[in-house]
Design an enzyme around this catalytic site. Structure first.
Site, short mmCIF file in Angstrom:
data_model
loop_
_atom_site.label_atom_id
_atom_site.label_comp_id
_atom_site.label_asym_id
_atom_site.label_seq_id
_atom_site.Cartn_x
_atom_site.Cartn_y
_atom_site.Cartn_z
N ALA A 84 49.02 55.98 10.47
CA ALA A 84 48.18 54.86 10.04
C ALA A 84 48.38 53.67 10.96
O ALA A 84 49.37 53.62 11.71
CB ALA A 84 48.53 54.45 8.60
N GLU B 77 44.87 55.79 16.44
CA GLU B 77 46.17 55.78 15.76
C GLU B 77 46.76 57.19 15.69
O GLU B 77 47.96 57.37 15.84
CB GLU B 77 46.05 55.19 14.36
CG GLU B 77 45.85 53.68 14.33
CD GLU B 77 47.09 52.89 14.77
OE1 GLU B 77 48.18 53.47 14.90
OE2 GLU B 77 46.95 51.67 15.00
N GLU C 295 50.34 57.71 17.45
CA GLU C 295 51.51 57.95 16.61
C GLU C 295 52.01 59.39 16.66
O GLU C 295 53.19 59.63 16.42
CB GLU C 295 51.23 57.54 15.15
CG GLU C 295 51.05 56.03 15.00
CD GLU C 295 51.29 55.53 13.58
OE1 GLU C 295 51.47 54.32 13.43
OE2 GLU C 295 51.29 56.35 12.64
N GLU D 48 57.32 49.53 17.79
CA GLU D 48 57.07 50.62 16.84
C GLU D 48 57.97 51.82 17.20
O GLU D 48 58.02 52.24 18.35
CB GLU D 48 55.59 51.01 16.96
CG GLU D 48 55.07 51.90 15.85
CD GLU D 48 53.56 52.13 15.98
OE1 GLU D 48 52.89 52.18 14.96
OE2 GLU D 48 53.06 52.27 17.12
N ARG E 77 60.69 50.82 7.45
CA ARG E 77 59.78 49.77 6.99
C ARG E 77 60.61 48.57 6.61
O ARG E 77 61.33 48.58 5.62
CB ARG E 77 58.96 50.28 5.80
CG ARG E 77 57.88 51.26 6.20
CD ARG E 77 56.93 50.68 7.22
NE ARG E 77 55.65 51.38 7.28
CZ ARG E 77 54.60 50.94 7.97
NH1 ARG E 77 54.67 49.82 8.68
NH2 ARG E 77 53.48 51.63 7.99
#
Lengths: 181, 181
Positions: free
Chosen positions: B76, B92, B96, B141, B64
């Site tokens: 999320a 999601e 993910e 990501e 992060r």
């Protein structure tokens, strides 16, 4: 390399307000590509789960401008520059509710929204409230104090009168505490 | 007048990024004075408490940038424009983790940080994961999936490997679920 970490290439300050300090950074991704990251820097905050002599949870009823609505939250506030979170928690409790306490302990810390902000919330617990004085609110702060029992707090979470992360955390904490005692 | 509500006098858009949409508004306070409010508008987000066939909680390990650290969170992501949160949660979860699910239900919604942002988080629960495919991550990501049992999740919350509001909520939710079953 862990295959996850991003590396800062440059940082541009876009806005510095009373709460929000906004940066737009260029970063190097783990795969070598570039991207941008928007970061809201925040001083951090404290929130207090305060239980009175009747076992009730203290809430403050407050208009929240970003939501354009009035919600109930546990007492909370931003850290002042250089302020220790322990001191901040006692200060905010007294300012917002008029209560002091004999003992207070930190029970958790967590980030509000780690995708775009570094706001870290420190959560405190006290069940040794000792005196009710007056509120000492900031000039632009308006709120009302209410004490509710756990069943009422659960209902308030269900119907969204309690509607923010730290206060929902507090309701869960009180439920866990009740199931264990 | 309820003595709490603030009235918008004017609104200035300061920045529109991929996530953060920042406004500086002038408001009329309940006492007739003026003040300013900084507001980060956000499209809202979903998060999923996903329990696998062994009763383990799915977490994603992710860097992060605002924290400059790697933490474990429940899956999320932001809502796409016009997207229904129910659809977003299924999307999601699959993007993910590679998991789909038979049933998923919304168990809570709450604001991340109502003092300066309108970000609303919708929390979903599923324990009917049906298939493991591939992750389909966004271009910028990078994350790893891990399934942990409740005791491990509690330890991870205590030592801040789990360190954000929605994931701490998930750990308390799992604790309450275990105590009731």
């Amino acid at each position: 390399m862990d295959g996850l970490t991003e590396k800062k290439k440059s940082s541009q300050e876009l806005f510095k307000g009373r709460i929000v300090h906004l940066f737009l950074d260029k970063v190097l991704l783990p795969n070598g590509q570039e991207s941008t990251r928007e970061v809201v820097k925040h001083p951090g905050a404290v929130a207090i789960i305060a239980v009175d002599e009747d076992g009730k949870l203290l809430l403050v009823r407050q208009y929240r401008y970003p939501l354009d609505s009035i919600i109930f939250e546990i007492p909370a506030g931003k850290l002042e520059p250089g302020e220790d979170p322990d001191d901040s928690a006692r200060r905010e409790l007294e300012e917002e509710t008029g209560y002091q306490c004999r003992e207070m302990k930190k029970i958790a810390s967590f980030y509000s929204s780690p995708g775009f902000s570094d706001e870290l919330l420190h959560i405190y617990f006290t069940d040794s409230l000792i005196k009710k004085g007056e509120q000492h609110l900031d000039q632009d702060e308006f709120l009302e104090v209410r004490a509710v029992d756990l069943e009422e707090a659960i209902r308030m979470a269900e119907d969204h009168r309690i509607y923010d992360a730290k206060s929902i955390y507090a309701v869960q904490f009180m439920q866990l505490r009740a199931l264990r005692h």
